[in-house]
Design an enzyme around this catalytic site. Structure first.
Site, PDB file in Angstrom:
ATOM      1  N   LYS A  94      27.853  -3.827  -3.569  1.00  0.00           N
ATOM      2  CA  LYS A  94      29.106  -3.643  -3.876  1.00  0.00           C
ATOM      3  C   LYS A  94      29.770  -3.017  -2.717  1.00  0.00           C
ATOM      4  O   LYS A  94      31.022  -2.706  -2.866  1.00  0.00           O
ATOM      5  CB  LYS A  94      29.412  -3.107  -5.054  1.00  0.00           C
ATOM      6  CG  LYS A  94      28.961  -3.478  -6.429  1.00  0.00           C
ATOM      7  CD  LYS A  94      29.479  -2.628  -7.600  1.00  0.00           C
ATOM      8  CE  LYS A  94      28.359  -2.281  -8.363  1.00  0.00           C
ATOM      9  NZ  LYS A  94      28.877  -1.355  -9.549  1.00  0.00           N
ATOM     10  N   ARG A 115       0.872  -1.260  -0.113  1.00  0.00           N
ATOM     11  CA  ARG A 115       0.015  -0.026   0.006  1.00  0.00           C
ATOM     12  C   ARG A 115       0.709   1.191  -0.044  1.00  0.00           C
ATOM     13  O   ARG A 115       0.540   2.227  -0.841  1.00  0.00           O
ATOM     14  CB  ARG A 115      -0.983   0.054   1.272  1.00  0.00           C
ATOM     15  CG  ARG A 115      -2.316  -0.679   1.047  1.00  0.00           C
ATOM     16  CD  ARG A 115      -2.524  -1.219   2.397  1.00  0.00           C
ATOM     17  NE  ARG A 115      -1.755  -2.315   2.670  1.00  0.00           N
ATOM     18  CZ  ARG A 115      -2.045  -3.635   2.351  1.00  0.00           C
ATOM     19  NH1 ARG A 115      -2.934  -3.915   1.555  1.00  0.00           N
ATOM     20  NH2 ARG A 115      -1.094  -4.292   2.511  1.00  0.00           N
ATOM     21  N   THR A 116       1.909   1.307   0.828  1.00  0.00           N
ATOM     22  CA  THR A 116       2.555   2.394   0.986  1.00  0.00           C
ATOM     23  C   THR A 116       3.246   2.877  -0.382  1.00  0.00           C
ATOM     24  O   THR A 116       3.554   3.961  -0.898  1.00  0.00           O
ATOM     25  CB  THR A 116       3.646   2.551   2.225  1.00  0.00           C
ATOM     26  OG1 THR A 116       2.835   2.121   3.467  1.00  0.00           O
ATOM     27  CG2 THR A 116       4.295   3.876   2.479  1.00  0.00           C
ATOM     28  N   HIS A 165       5.981   5.705  11.566  1.00  0.00           N
ATOM     29  CA  HIS A 165       5.310   5.650  10.200  1.00  0.00           C
ATOM     30  C   HIS A 165       4.362   6.789   9.867  1.00  0.00           C
ATOM     31  O   HIS A 165       3.047   6.706  10.012  1.00  0.00           O
ATOM     32  CB  HIS A 165       4.439   4.231   9.844  1.00  0.00           C
ATOM     33  CG  HIS A 165       3.946   3.867   8.515  1.00  0.00           C
ATOM     34  ND1 HIS A 165       4.288   4.688   7.409  1.00  0.00           N
ATOM     35  CD2 HIS A 165       3.483   2.713   8.041  1.00  0.00           C
ATOM     36  CE1 HIS A 165       3.906   4.088   6.606  1.00  0.00           C
ATOM     37  NE2 HIS A 165       3.279   3.014   6.767  1.00  0.00           N
ATOM     38  N   ARG A 169      11.595   3.640   2.747  1.00  0.00           N
ATOM     39  CA  ARG A 169      11.048   2.663   4.021  1.00  0.00           C
ATOM     40  C   ARG A 169      12.443   1.663   4.230  1.00  0.00           C
ATOM     41  O   ARG A 169      13.131   1.407   3.410  1.00  0.00           O
ATOM     42  CB  ARG A 169       9.928   1.845   3.304  1.00  0.00           C
ATOM     43  CG  ARG A 169       9.796   0.579   4.309  1.00  0.00           C
ATOM     44  CD  ARG A 169       8.370  -0.065   3.883  1.00  0.00           C
ATOM     45  NE  ARG A 169       7.405   0.618   4.434  1.00  0.00           N
ATOM     46  CZ  ARG A 169       6.186   0.253   4.733  1.00  0.00           C
ATOM     47  NH1 ARG A 169       5.834  -1.067   4.295  1.00  0.00           N
ATOM     48  NH2 ARG A 169       5.019   1.077   5.052  1.00  0.00           N
TER      49      ARG A 169
HETATM   50  C1  NCD Z   1       2.090  -0.963   8.011  1.00  0.00           C
HETATM   51  C2  NCD Z   1       3.277  -1.007   8.211  1.00  0.00           C
HETATM   52  O1  NCD Z   1       4.312  -1.271   7.194  1.00  0.00           O
HETATM   53  O2  NCD Z   1       3.871  -0.700   9.424  1.00  0.00           O
HETATM   54  N1  NCD Z   1       1.651  -1.216   6.648  1.00  0.00           N
HETATM   55  C3  NCD Z   1       1.453  -0.131   6.029  1.00  0.00           C
HETATM   56  O3  NCD Z   1       2.146   0.659   5.673  1.00  0.00           O
HETATM   57  N2  NCD Z   1      -0.025   0.200   5.464  1.00  0.00           N
HETATM   58  C4  NCD Z   1       1.532  -2.114   8.922  1.00  0.00           C
HETATM   59  C5  NCD Z   1       1.971  -3.516   9.194  1.00  0.00           C
HETATM   60  O4  NCD Z   1       2.794  -3.910   8.385  1.00  0.00           O
HETATM   61  O5  NCD Z   1       1.381  -4.164  10.051  1.00  0.00           O
END
Ligand code: NCD
Length: 328
Positions: A88, A59-60, A142, A109
């Site tokens: 490398k 999703r993100t 997050h 991320r």
């Molecule tokens: C969450 C995350 O990655 O922290 N998911 C997300 O970004 N929608 C929640 C999860 O992974 O449980």
């Protein structure tokens, strides 16, 4: 409002949250017509973004990618450091500084807590300091998920007085769930909140986060009794066990985790106006039989994520003043 990076929930205040809410609504209005969407696509057609996601994401990642496309921003992606020069032996600092040579914003991320802050500080010292957006940094933060959660709460409650004064039940692995930590950080800006934290003893929320909520005036209750928490809830925020952070099989040792599952039979006990949220991915903690109930808002929450990220990108890249805000 000028924002330089989006790193954690602590950088937002109430005015900033309210502004983002209205900005997102203004953007969604443009989604209603081809003219509106063409207008959005021309807003940032001269910008480029790097999506550097070295932890799994559906999703993100997709909502940031889609948000960029809506604004005409070209995207480059790295999802596996094994395919870049990190393989490398290049340091993560050098890799990210390299991305900053090619793009205007980096969305990242990472499994490493605090890394986004570190990279942002490093880039700020360079002649080309591009903004960093934290799209999830290990178990700590997050922030963009929390912003879309606030947007979802605000939209759902706009006819019943907004978020202030509401009772939010948070369920699951509250210790390692970064969405929970970030959302709690933002909920500190609302008045008269009740936060009901329902988790196994082993997965309780960080006491520092609880203290921050209490300092903001929120009433915080901790328990392991989901059933008892449901009746007065205005929102139920479900989460999964974050077993990717296990060090010694903590998740496998959990007994009776079914107590923290939301089932269809629970629906009879919750208010008609109560909403059910989940950042996803879900496992058994949220019964798919609930999906058809009008109070299930997690699919809408997902789409709200895309619009909230469009709004954030316009703000970061200085195009938000070209969005007309709806009449207040
Ligand atoms: C969450 C995350 O990655 O922290 N998911 C997300 O970004 N929608 C929640 C999860 O992974 O449980």
């Amino acid at each position: 409002m000028k924002v330089n990076h989006i790193l954690n929930s602590a950088q937002f205040d109430r005015a900033g949250l309210d502004y983002l809410y209205h900005l997102t609504n203004g953007i969604r209005r443009l989604d209603k017509s081809k003219e509106g969407l063409d207008y959005l696509r021309r807003l940032l057609g001269h910008k480029r973004a790097m999506l550097y996601f070295t932890q799994p994401s559906t999703r993100t990642f997709l909502s940031f990618d889609s948000a960029c496309h809506i604004l005409g921003i070209c995207t480059s992606h790295i999802r596996d450091p094994q395919t870049s020069s990190e393989r490398k032996g290049e340091s993560i600092e050098d890799s990210l500084r390299t991305f900053s040579s090619y793009v205007d914003v980096i969305v990242m991320r990472t499994p490493v807590s605090g890394l986004c802050e570190k990279i942002a500080a490093l880039l700020d010292e360079t002649p080309r300091p591009v903004p960093i957006i934290n799209a999830g940094s290990g178990p700590d933060e997050h922030p963009t998920q929390a912003l879309l959660d606030i947007y979802t709460l605000g939209r759902s409650f706009h006819k019943i007085g907004g978020i202030d004064g509401k009772s939010i039940v948070m369920v699951g692995d509250l210790k390692r769930g970064r969405t929970i930590r970030s959302l709690c950080g933002l909920l500190c800006h609302y008045q008269g909140m009740t936060i009901n934290l329902v988790s196994p003893e082993e997965f309780r929320l960080d006491p520092l986060v609880i203290q921050k909520l209490r300092n903001s005036g929120a009433k915080v209750v901790e328990s392991d009794d989901l059933q008892a928490a449901l009746k007065d809830a205005d929102a139920i925020y479900m989460t999964r066990v974050q077993d990717e952070y296990d060090i010694a099989g903590e998740s496998r040792l959990l007994k009776n985790y079914q107590r923290f599952h939301l089932r269809k039979s629970h629906l009879a006990e919750i208010k008609d106006t109560c909403i059910i949220m989940h950042p996803f991915p879900r496992r058994d903690e949220l019964d798919i039989a609930i999906d058809t109930d009008p109070r299930a808002k997690y699919w809408r929450q997902e789409r709200n994520g895309m619009w909230t990220r469009v709004a954030l990108l316009t703000q970061l890249l200085g195009a938000d003043q070209h969005i007309m805000l709806p009449e207040l």
